[in-house]
Design a protein around this motif. Structure first.
Motif, PDB file in Angstrom:
ATOM      1  N   LYS A 123       0.805  -1.205   0.000  1.00 53.90           N
ATOM      2  CA  LYS A 123       0.000   0.000   0.000  1.00 53.90           C
ATOM      3  C   LYS A 123       0.852   1.275   0.000  1.00 53.90           C
ATOM      4  CE  LYS A 123      -0.607  -0.287   5.038  1.00 53.90           C
ATOM      5  NZ  LYS A 123      -1.601  -0.353   6.130  1.00 53.90           N
ATOM      6  N   ASN A 124       1.961   1.276   0.737  1.00 54.10           N
ATOM      7  CA  ASN A 124       2.808   2.471   0.758  1.00 54.10           C
ATOM      8  C   ASN A 124       3.497   2.678  -0.574  1.00 54.10           C
ATOM      9  OD1 ASN A 124       2.093   2.893   3.407  1.00 54.10           O
ATOM     10  ND2 ASN A 124       3.960   2.021   4.258  1.00 54.10           N
ATOM     11  N   GLU A 125       3.994   1.589  -1.162  1.00 55.38           N
ATOM     12  CA  GLU A 125       4.674   1.702  -2.449  1.00 55.38           C
ATOM     13  C   GLU A 125       3.704   2.143  -3.539  1.00 55.38           C
ATOM     14  OE1 GLU A 125       4.833  -0.765  -0.388  1.00 55.38           O
ATOM     15  OE2 GLU A 125       6.924  -0.919   0.234  1.00 55.38           O
ATOM     16  N   LYS A 171       2.875   5.836  -3.162  1.00 52.82           N
ATOM     17  CA  LYS A 171       3.965   6.695  -3.629  1.00 52.82           C
ATOM     18  C   LYS A 171       3.942   6.847  -5.138  1.00 52.82           C
ATOM     19  CE  LYS A 171       8.941   7.425  -3.198  1.00 52.82           C
ATOM     20  NZ  LYS A 171      10.217   6.896  -2.622  1.00 52.82           N
ATOM     21  N   TYR A 189       1.272  10.507  -0.419  1.00 55.72           N
ATOM     22  CA  TYR A 189       2.353   9.755   0.218  1.00 55.72           C
ATOM     23  C   TYR A 189       3.223  10.686   1.053  1.00 55.72           C
ATOM     24  CZ  TYR A 189       6.800   7.288   0.671  1.00 55.72           C
ATOM     25  OH  TYR A 189       7.949   6.734   1.171  1.00 55.72           O
ATOM     26  N   THR A 204       1.154  11.728   4.252  1.00 57.42           N
ATOM     27  CA  THR A 204       0.671  10.762   5.236  1.00 57.42           C
ATOM     28  C   THR A 204       1.626   9.628   5.562  1.00 57.42           C
ATOM     29  OG1 THR A 204      -0.404   9.480   3.482  1.00 57.42           O
ATOM     30  CG2 THR A 204      -1.711  11.213   4.536  1.00 57.42           C
ATOM     31  N   VAL A 205       2.576   9.319   4.683  1.00 59.86           N
ATOM     32  CA  VAL A 205       3.402   8.128   4.878  1.00 59.86           C
ATOM     33  C   VAL A 205       4.868   8.466   5.109  1.00 59.86           C
ATOM     34  CG1 VAL A 205       4.193   5.979   3.806  1.00 59.86           C
ATOM     35  CG2 VAL A 205       1.819   6.730   3.510  1.00 59.86           C
ATOM     36  N   ARG A 206       5.423   9.342   4.281  1.00 58.93           N
ATOM     37  CA  ARG A 206       6.856   9.588   4.376  1.00 58.93           C
ATOM     38  C   ARG A 206       7.204  10.172   5.742  1.00 58.93           C
ATOM     39  NH1 ARG A 206       9.997  13.505   0.244  1.00 58.93           N
ATOM     40  NH2 ARG A 206       9.050  15.073   1.562  1.00 58.93           N
TER      41      ARG A 206
END
Length: 721
Positions: free
Chosen positions: A244-246, A249, A256, A259-261
């Motif tokens: 999901k993260n990849e 991105k 991304y 919320t993720v990095r």
């Protein structure tokens, strides 16, 4: 827990669906013939008998579970578990959930008086019926319980409680056909197709994989057919969660990054008030009676104070007004950080910061995280304040659709936005409410970044130096709007042209390059500076816009121009009186006098002849010279008389008069040398060198031309009649 109950005890339980009186229970026992089942016995403890007791297994399942549930107890100690670095979070949750169920089941067996098998069977039924009051997260993990699972868990717990931790997905993760097919290329291909367009379904992706790899896939050493659609759907569901993260991105870099990095907390550390400000702009998520507006926000990173300016459009002038507002409230900062927007890098903004001695730092393009503090506060302002305003249109297109959906399609068809969103605030009212929110709400709200202090408390606790601008008028001059694009103009005879209007300057002469600012209080007045904006030159006015008499204004401008020009030209006029028509000529002659003594070496000449020049020579030889009349003869005699006679013998004092020579005497000397040469008399080396150099100079050529011209004119004079 009693397993044998009398009719009265059963009635006292008041179980749902059961009689609540002794007589009712006895009728039920007689009707269902409980006495013949072998689960009925005489009550012990009284002489002569004491009635009958019935085993709880005679109860229907629902009533039996209700009765057993009265003896289920979950205590606080049941939740105490051990940590382990060997297990994953999911394995730890599974272990702890099973341990809690085992503890409750063990307590129930101890209180029920039943054997292990019977107790586990009844407990499993209670758990399946939802009669065991364990937390929801335990029920989510341990969905089903049986007597066999309870027995197995007890055996595992005696050996190693960590063996109860299990992650089913971990055992089979990455072992599916699509995961291993073609060495993992099928999985990567399917994810690439999904990343290119998230609206592709599993069927679209399966068809693409079929076209890429065919109907047969290589899985290790085996060849298997392409899995069905359901397998692709399940695999895609798992891949979307695992990657999901990849995928985020690739498909949504902004989301991304937001919320993720990983982001550094407190990366913008500052140690003093007004050390660093951040400024940014954004559209307001609400409409006013004047339309949708934009906001500019500035934040002091040390105290987290904020200032907001509502403006029509993002412009450099709005940036200047925001900075002015902050300067008057907070003082002068050391550095301001902005993005690369055209309003922040405009000439007016750069010149303003340079004039105030404020350093400007630009964030990298497309890197809002480099000024993340002001970005987050703008989001807070939009969510906590703007969302409460009349005219709120939502933070996104999806929010706007939700707001629009509050009215039916027929009700909103043809309705303008002002009525649809209940627009009620004017721009001025929005600015007042925004200022109130900044000073009364946000400034007095504790911040985690300030260790639960408020911006007001941090600012008031500062005891260091705060630079301030006391002369507000000078600040207004620096903030005055720049004329045109860059403010640079050239003064002409008509004045300074700005936006099609001419402004007449006072004391600034035509041809001067100037930097112009509008007087904010007077549309018809300009302030003129040197092109660098640092030296004030004067004013320029437009009579029509300033409400002045044009004739009187032009007269004043001309009078001032005349006074300036006369003052500057007085010394020039004085020097001009000392110059006569021969001044430049004499100074020019003196400047090049040293070249008179420079001689050129004689050059070898060859006669140039053509057939036509030879023919012309023959004509000249055959043509008899014209006889001079009496007048011409008299003029020739006069010229011959003026021409000095040269002796064939050189005299010793031929150079004694060199100091008294004039251009005319030097020419006469050259004529004498030429005559001697024509007579066959040789010259000395010194005289020959002088004659050669003199003949090459302009003085000789000029006098020679004049002399020959005079002789020619005399030849053309008609004889006297």
């Amino acid at each position: 827990m009693k397993l044998w109950l009398t009719a009265q005890e059963i009635a006292d339980l008041a179980l749902d669906g059961f009689p609540s009186s002794k007589r009712g229970v006895q009728k039920l026992a007689d009707r269902e013939d409980w006495a013949a089942t072998g689960l009925c016995q005489k009550r012990e403890g009284r002489e002569g008998g004491g009635g009958l007791e019935y085993h709880i297994d005679l109860f229907p399942l629902a009533q039996r579970l209700d009765y057993a549930a009265l003896f289920i107890e979950v205590q606080h100690d049941d939740y105490i578990t051990e940590t382990s670095n060997e297990l994953t979070r999911r394995e730890l949750s599974a272990r702890d959930a099973k341990l809690i169920v085992l503890k409750v089941a063990e307590r129930f067996r101890n209180t029920s008086g039943m054997g292990a098998s019977a107790s586990d069977h009844l407990f499993a039924s209670l758990y399946e019926a939802g009669k065991v009051p364990v937390p929801d997260w335990v029920k989510e993990i341990v969905k089903r319980v049986s007597s066999r699972s309870l027995s197995r868990w007890r055996g595992q717990a005696k050996q190693d409680i960590n063996s109860l931790g299990a992650d089913p997905s971990k055992a089979r993760k990455g072992t599916g056909v699509l995961d291993r097919a073609e060495g993992g290329r099928v999985r990567n291909f399917c994810l690439a197709i999904y990343a290119s367009n998230q609206f592709f379904s599993a069927e679209h992706i399966r068809n693409a994989a079929k076209g890429e790899f065919g109907n047969i896939l290589s899985v290790g050493d085996k060849r298997v057919p392409l899995p069905p659609l359901r397998t692709f759907q399940n695999a895609l569901k798992g891949w979307k969660n695992d990657y999901k993260n990849e995928l985020l991105k690739i498909t949504d870099p902004d989301a991304y990054r937001s919320t993720v990095r990983f982001s550094a907390t407190g990366a913008n550390r500052v140690s003093r008030l007004n050390e660093k400000w951040e400024i940014d702009a954004s559209p307001v998520d609400a409409m006013t009676t004047d339309g949708r507006k934009n906001l500019y926000m500035a934040i002091d990173l040390f105290s987290r104070r904020i200032v907001i300016l509502i403006t029509d459009t993002p412009r450099a002038a709005a940036v200047g007004m925001l900075i002015r507002k902050c300067l008057l409230e907070w003082g002068v900062p050391e550095l301001i950080k902005t993005d690369n927007g055209s309003d922040f890098v405009a000439r007016a903004t750069v010149q303003l910061l340079d004039a105030l001695g404020i350093e400007q730092e630009l964030s990298a393009p497309y890197s809002p995280q480099q000024k993340g503090t002001v970005e987050r506060v703008i989001g807070t302002f939009q969510r906590k304040f703007v969302a409460t305003l009349p005219g709120f249109i939502g933070h996104s297109v999806a929010d706007r659709k939700v707001i629009e959906a509050r009215k039916s399609f027929s009700a909103r068809l043809g309705t303008d936005d002002a009525k649809l969103f209940q627009v009620d605030l004017s721009t001025a009212e929005l600015q007042q409410e925004a200022d109130r929110w900044c000073r009364e709400e946000y400034a007095h709200t504790p911040h985690e970044g300030l260790k639960r202090k408020t911006p007001h408390e941090v600012a008031q606790a500062w005891t260091g130096e705060v630079r301030a601008i006391s002369d507000q008028a000078s600040l207004d001059v620096l903030l005055a709007p720049i004329a045109g694009k860059d403010g640079l103009r050239k003064v002409t005879k008509q004045g300074v042209k700005v936006d099609g209007e001419y402004y007449m300057p006072f004391g600034v002469m035509p041809g001067t390059d100037v930097f112009c600012r509008h007087d904010p209080a007077d549309l018809g007045r300009l302030w003129l500076f040197e092109p660098d904006g640092e030296t004030y030159l004067g004013e320029a006015v437009n009579p029509d816009l300033a409400g002045m008499d044009p004739a009187e204004t032009v007269a004043k401008v001309r009078a001032m121009q005349k006074a300036v020009e006369e003052e500057r030209s007085a010394a020039i006029r004085m020097e001009k009186r000392r110059i006569n028509p021969r001044t430049v000529m004499e100074h020019q002659r003196a400047a090049y006098q040293h070249n008179a003594d420079v001689l050129s070496f004689p050059q070898k000449h060859t006669e140039h002849e053509t057939s036509k020049t030879l023919a012309a020579s023959e004509v000249c030889k055959k043509r008899a010279p014209r006889e001079l009349d009496a007048r011409e003869a008299a003029m020739m005699e006069s010229l011959q008389a003026d021409r000095p006679t040269v002796s064939s013998k050189p005299t010793a004092n031929v150079h004694t008069l060199a100091t008294l020579e004039t251009p005319e005497s030097r020419f006469q000397r050259a004529l004498q040398f030429e005559q001697r040469l024509s007579e066959g008399t040789a010259l000395s080396d010194e005289d020959a060198l002088w004659l050669t150099g003199y003949q090459a100079g302009p003085e000789y050529r000029a006098h020679k031309m004049i002399w020959e011209d005079t002789v020619e004119r005399l030849k053309r004079v008609p004889p006297a009649s």
